[in-house]
Design an enzyme around this catalytic site. Structure first.
Site, mmCIF file in Angstrom:
data_model
loop_
_atom_site.group_PDB
_atom_site.id
_atom_site.type_symbol
_atom_site.label_atom_id
_atom_site.label_comp_id
_atom_site.label_asym_id
_atom_site.label_seq_id
_atom_site.Cartn_x
_atom_site.Cartn_y
_atom_site.Cartn_z
ATOM 1 N N GLY A 80 0.787 -1.229 0.000
ATOM 2 C CA GLY A 80 0.000 0.000 0.000
ATOM 3 C C GLY A 80 0.816 1.274 0.000
ATOM 4 O O GLY A 80 0.261 2.368 0.115
ATOM 5 N N ILE A 87 1.066 6.774 -0.013
ATOM 6 C CA ILE A 87 0.317 5.699 0.640
ATOM 7 C C ILE A 87 -1.107 5.661 0.088
ATOM 8 O O ILE A 87 -1.708 6.706 -0.165
ATOM 9 C CB ILE A 87 0.320 5.875 2.186
ATOM 10 N N CYS A 88 -1.591 4.461 -0.105
ATOM 11 C CA CYS A 88 -2.923 4.250 -0.661
ATOM 12 C C CYS A 88 -3.917 4.092 0.498
ATOM 13 O O CYS A 88 -4.042 3.014 1.068
ATOM 14 C CB CYS A 88 -2.905 2.997 -1.544
ATOM 15 N N VAL A 89 -4.566 5.185 0.863
ATOM 16 C CA VAL A 89 -5.535 5.187 1.959
ATOM 17 C C VAL A 89 -6.760 5.977 1.488
ATOM 18 O O VAL A 89 -6.640 7.164 1.184
ATOM 19 C CB VAL A 89 -4.933 5.844 3.230
ATOM 20 N N ARG A 93 -8.037 10.211 -0.045
ATOM 21 C CA ARG A 93 -8.450 10.428 -1.437
ATOM 22 C C ARG A 93 -9.937 10.754 -1.468
ATOM 23 O O ARG A 93 -10.359 11.813 -1.005
ATOM 24 C CB ARG A 93 -8.161 9.164 -2.266
#
Length: 150
Positions: A80, A87-89, A93
């Site tokens: 992630g 960071i993919c959170v 987003r």
């Protein structure tokens, strides 16, 4: 920069300082409240145990109406978190709301670091390895932790 943003950031930073998050620290270099330097010590049951990870939290001038940006400055082998440290959170987003607190953002980032998931990855190859060969994933995560985060 709006005074509304500054007041909100000051209030939230005080709250974090008065109620610290376990294994997480925040500093504001040069007293720039819009740029936070953060450090997470990985949990003992995490694939990254023994590691200390640094990231920047940058608050936009129109905070809280726009989400902060989080960028890891410590390299990490994580499905992630990409090579650039993004960071993919979802909360940073499309799920951002002005009512989200910075303490909750920090807790979410800490949770994501300590508990990598192959779902919704930034790094599909790492996610696939986590899913298909957990032992190899853990060995690589441990190696990178030793190399970059200790």
């Amino acid at each position: 920069m709006s005074s509304t943003a500054l007041r909100r950031i000051q209030k939230e930073l005080r709250e974090i300082q008065n109620n610290p998050i376990h294994n997480l620290s925040v500093t504001t270099p040069d007293d720039n409240l819009f740029e936070w330097k953060c450090t997470i010590k990985a949990d003992s049951d995490s694939p990254y145990k023994g590691g200390t990870y640094n990231f920047n939290l940058s608050l936009p001038p129109n905070f809280p109406f726009k989400a902060p940006a989080v960028t890891f400055t410590t390299k990490i082998y994580h499905p992630g978190i990409n090579e650039e440290g993004a960071i993919c959170v979802p909360v940073l987003r499309d799920e951002w709301k002005p009512t989200v607190t910075l303490a909750s953002v920090l807790s979410i980032v800490q949770e994501k670091l300590n508990n990598p998931s192959p779902d919704d990855p930034f790094e599909p190859d790492i996610a696939a390895l986590l899913k298909d060969d957990r032992t190899k994933f853990l060995a690589t995560a441990k190696e990178w932790t030793k190399k970059y985060a200790t």
